[in-house]
Design a protein around this motif. Structure first.
Motif, PDB file in Angstrom:
ATOM      1  N   SER A 125      -6.956  -5.493  -1.221  1.00 17.78           N
ATOM      2  CA  SER A 125      -6.322  -6.688  -0.659  1.00 17.78           C
ATOM      3  C   SER A 125      -4.928  -6.896  -1.243  1.00 17.78           C
ATOM      4  N   GLN A 126      -4.781  -6.596  -2.546  1.00 17.91           N
ATOM      5  CA  GLN A 126      -3.456  -6.707  -3.169  1.00 17.91           C
ATOM      6  C   GLN A 126      -2.480  -5.712  -2.552  1.00 17.91           C
ATOM      7  N   LEU A 127      -2.962  -4.496  -2.301  1.00 14.66           N
ATOM      8  CA  LEU A 127      -2.114  -3.481  -1.679  1.00 14.66           C
ATOM      9  C   LEU A 127      -1.726  -3.894  -0.266  1.00 14.66           C
ATOM     10  N   ALA A 128      -2.672  -4.496   0.451  1.00 17.09           N
ATOM     11  CA  ALA A 128      -2.376  -4.937   1.810  1.00 17.09           C
ATOM     12  C   ALA A 128      -1.312  -6.033   1.795  1.00 17.09           C
ATOM     13  N   THR A 129      -1.448  -6.973   0.879  1.00 21.56           N
ATOM     14  CA  THR A 129      -0.460  -8.052   0.778  1.00 21.56           C
ATOM     15  C   THR A 129       0.908  -7.516   0.411  1.00 21.56           C
ATOM     16  N   ALA A 130       0.950  -6.613  -0.567  1.00 22.04           N
ATOM     17  CA  ALA A 130       2.231  -6.092  -1.048  1.00 22.04           C
ATOM     18  C   ALA A 130       2.914  -5.206  -0.019  1.00 22.04           C
ATOM     19  N   SER A 131       2.129  -4.450   0.749  1.00 24.56           N
ATOM     20  CA  SER A 131       2.708  -3.488   1.680  1.00 24.56           C
ATOM     21  C   SER A 131       2.930  -4.043   3.080  1.00 24.56           C
ATOM     22  N   GLY A 132       2.154  -5.070   3.446  1.00 28.33           N
ATOM     23  CA  GLY A 132       2.232  -5.590   4.807  1.00 28.33           C
ATOM     24  C   GLY A 132       1.426  -4.785   5.804  1.00 28.33           C
ATOM     25  N   LEU A 133       0.665  -3.814   5.317  1.00 26.94           N
ATOM     26  CA  LEU A 133      -0.162  -2.989   6.194  1.00 26.94           C
ATOM     27  C   LEU A 133      -1.553  -3.598   6.336  1.00 26.94           C
ATOM     28  N   PRO A 134      -2.229  -3.366   7.464  1.00 27.82           N
ATOM     29  CA  PRO A 134      -3.593  -3.896   7.630  1.00 27.82           C
ATOM     30  C   PRO A 134      -4.579  -3.172   6.726  1.00 27.82           C
ATOM     31  N   LEU A 135      -5.659  -3.869   6.381  1.00 26.87           N
ATOM     32  CA  LEU A 135      -6.655  -3.316   5.472  1.00 26.87           C
ATOM     33  C   LEU A 135      -7.223  -1.967   5.930  1.00 26.87           C
ATOM     34  N   PRO A 136      -7.558  -1.778   7.227  1.00 28.47           N
ATOM     35  CA  PRO A 136      -8.094  -0.468   7.629  1.00 28.47           C
ATOM     36  C   PRO A 136      -7.117   0.682   7.344  1.00 28.47           C
ATOM     37  N   THR A 137      -5.828   0.423   7.553  1.00 27.79           N
ATOM     38  CA  THR A 137      -4.827   1.458   7.262  1.00 27.79           C
ATOM     39  C   THR A 137      -4.762   1.739   5.768  1.00 27.79           C
ATOM     40  N   ILE A 138      -4.756   0.659   4.974  1.00 31.24           N
ATOM     41  CA  ILE A 138      -4.738   0.810   3.518  1.00 31.24           C
ATOM     42  C   ILE A 138      -5.952   1.610   3.053  1.00 31.24           C
ATOM     43  N   LYS A 146      10.010   0.601  11.380  1.00 33.14           N
ATOM     44  CA  LYS A 146      10.076   1.876  12.052  1.00 33.14           C
ATOM     45  C   LYS A 146      10.292   2.994  11.051  1.00 33.14           C
ATOM     46  N   PRO A 147       9.595   4.117  11.219  1.00 33.47           N
ATOM     47  CA  PRO A 147       9.822   5.235  10.314  1.00 33.47           C
ATOM     48  C   PRO A 147      11.207   5.825  10.519  1.00 33.47           C
ATOM     49  N   ARG A 148      11.771   6.424   9.478  1.00 29.73           N
ATOM     50  CA  ARG A 148      13.073   7.053   9.597  1.00 29.73           C
ATOM     51  C   ARG A 148      12.976   8.265  10.494  1.00 29.73           C
ATOM     52  N   THR A 149      14.078   8.604  11.143  1.00 31.08           N
ATOM     53  CA  THR A 149      14.119   9.729  12.060  1.00 31.08           C
ATOM     54  C   THR A 149      13.650  10.999  11.363  1.00 31.08           C
ATOM     55  N   GLY A 150      12.693  11.698  11.998  1.00 33.18           N
ATOM     56  CA  GLY A 150      12.203  12.953  11.459  1.00 33.18           C
ATOM     57  C   GLY A 150      11.173  12.800  10.359  1.00 33.18           C
ATOM     58  N   SER A 151      10.824  11.567   9.995  1.00 32.18           N
ATOM     59  CA  SER A 151       9.871  11.376   8.903  1.00 32.18           C
ATOM     60  C   SER A 151       8.442  11.323   9.429  1.00 32.18           C
ATOM     61  N   VAL A 152       7.485  11.508   8.516  1.00 35.10           N
ATOM     62  CA  VAL A 152       6.064  11.404   8.843  1.00 35.10           C
ATOM     63  C   VAL A 152       5.575  10.080   8.276  1.00 35.10           C
ATOM     64  N   GLN A 153       5.189   9.166   9.146  1.00 40.78           N
ATOM     65  CA  GLN A 153       4.906   7.800   8.740  1.00 40.78           C
ATOM     66  C   GLN A 153       3.770   7.715   7.722  1.00 40.78           C
ATOM     67  N   SER A 154       2.726   8.519   7.905  1.00 40.97           N
ATOM     68  CA  SER A 154       1.594   8.426   6.980  1.00 40.97           C
ATOM     69  C   SER A 154       1.991   8.859   5.573  1.00 40.97           C
ATOM     70  N   ILE A 155       2.893   9.852   5.474  1.00 41.97           N
ATOM     71  CA  ILE A 155       3.354  10.288   4.151  1.00 41.97           C
ATOM     72  C   ILE A 155       4.207   9.207   3.511  1.00 41.97           C
ATOM     73  N   GLU A 156       5.100   8.608   4.294  1.00 43.86           N
ATOM     74  CA  GLU A 156       5.916   7.503   3.797  1.00 43.86           C
ATOM     75  C   GLU A 156       5.036   6.382   3.257  1.00 43.86           C
ATOM     76  N   ARG A 157       4.002   6.052   4.005  1.00 48.76           N
ATOM     77  CA  ARG A 157       3.129   4.955   3.595  1.00 48.76           C
ATOM     78  C   ARG A 157       2.333   5.305   2.346  1.00 48.76           C
ATOM     79  N   ALA A 158       1.839   6.539   2.268  1.00 47.38           N
ATOM     80  CA  ALA A 158       1.059   6.940   1.095  1.00 47.38           C
ATOM     81  C   ALA A 158       1.911   6.881  -0.173  1.00 47.38           C
ATOM     82  N   PHE A 159       3.134   7.419  -0.100  1.00 51.25           N
ATOM     83  CA  PHE A 159       4.001   7.360  -1.281  1.00 51.25           C
ATOM     84  C   PHE A 159       4.426   5.928  -1.576  1.00 51.25           C
TER      85      PHE A 159
END
Length: 252
Positions: free
Chosen positions: A35-48, A6-19
């Motif tokens: 694929s390495q980024l997807a594995t390391a981050s736990g995010l799906p490939l389309p989002t990555i 879950k994103p932190r209160t008041g945060s913007v999730q896409s910015i958190e993920r990009a950084f």
């Protein structure tokens, strides 16, 4: 960073993920595939893919012919500004050390395999230690380098030494990995590291790492060996530790 977290209160999730992706790439040496980024981050490939394409369009990431992604040159400007701000935050703490101890105070960071000096407040003595801001040296012959590397696993330190070598600057320079590992163990136990004329004859330095810093940092006090007595070092260590903790708080 995962899809289900879950994103932190008041945060913007896409910015958190990009950084988060930029930090992941930096930790991996600056180059990764999707694929390495997807594995390391736990995010799906389309989002990555969507996040990385945005970072590419902004110039913060670049795609290589190999289809791997690397950190882009636009980050250099941010890094230079960040380094300047680190020195701004450090100067009041370094100035207090000079006022208390009378010797020059420095801040340095580990940048790749080298130590780079980011800030200095010089001693008021006519004969003093002067280190040019921006100067780069190898870590094996500096107190700041030892203080930083004492926090690293021994295997990582030995790999660094294998890349840089251990050139002997003075007769006091530590020139074998085993002897250096012993010094780091001692520094980890005591909480501080020293340079006993290992970079420059006649100069003594004592340093501590800045805890929980956003990048590997250390602060030090240095001066001519006759003035850097055991009594002064004993006084300096708790003052350096307090300054490092205060600087760490400023950087949060």
């Amino acid at each position: 960073m995962t899809e289900t977290s879950k994103p932190r209160t008041g945060s913007v999730q896409s910015i958190e993920r990009a950084f988060g992706l930029l930090e992941t790439m930096a930790d991996a040496g600056g180059m990764m595939g999707l694929s390495q980024l997807a594995t390391a981050s736990g995010l799906p490939l389309p989002t990555i893919h969507r996040l990385v394409r945005t970072l590419v369009d902004l110039g913060y990431v670049r795609q290589e012919p190999s289809r791997q992604y690397v950190l882009g040159p636009k980050l250099i400007r941010l890094g230079e500004s960040s380094s300047h701000m680190l020195s701004v935050f450090a100067r009041p703490h370094l100035a207090r050390l000079v006022d208390e101890l009378g010797e020059s105070a420095n801040m340095a960071m580990l940048d790749g395999d080298q130590i780079v000096y980011l800030a200095q407040v010089p001693s008021r003595h006519s004969m003093r230690m002067f280190t040019e801001v921006g100067r780069r040296v190898l870590p094996h012959c500096t107190a700041v380098g030892k203080a930083i590397l004492a926090q690293y696993p021994e295997g990582a330190v030995r790999e660094l030494l294998a890349r840089t070598g251990m050139p002997q600057h003075t007769e006091n320079t530590i020139s074998t990995p085993d002897a250096f590992a012993s010094q780091l163990h001692q520094a980890a136990q005591s909480g501080y590291a020293t340079d006993e004329g290992e970079q420059e004859l006649g100069v003594r330095c004592v340093a501590v790492a800045v805890p929980d810093a956003p990048t590997p940092l250390a602060i030090s006090v240095s001066g001519p060996a006759p003035r850097m007595t055991e009594a002064l070092v004993d006084r300096a260590v708790p003052l350096l530790t307090q300054a490092a903790e205060a600087l760490s708080n400023d950087l949060r």
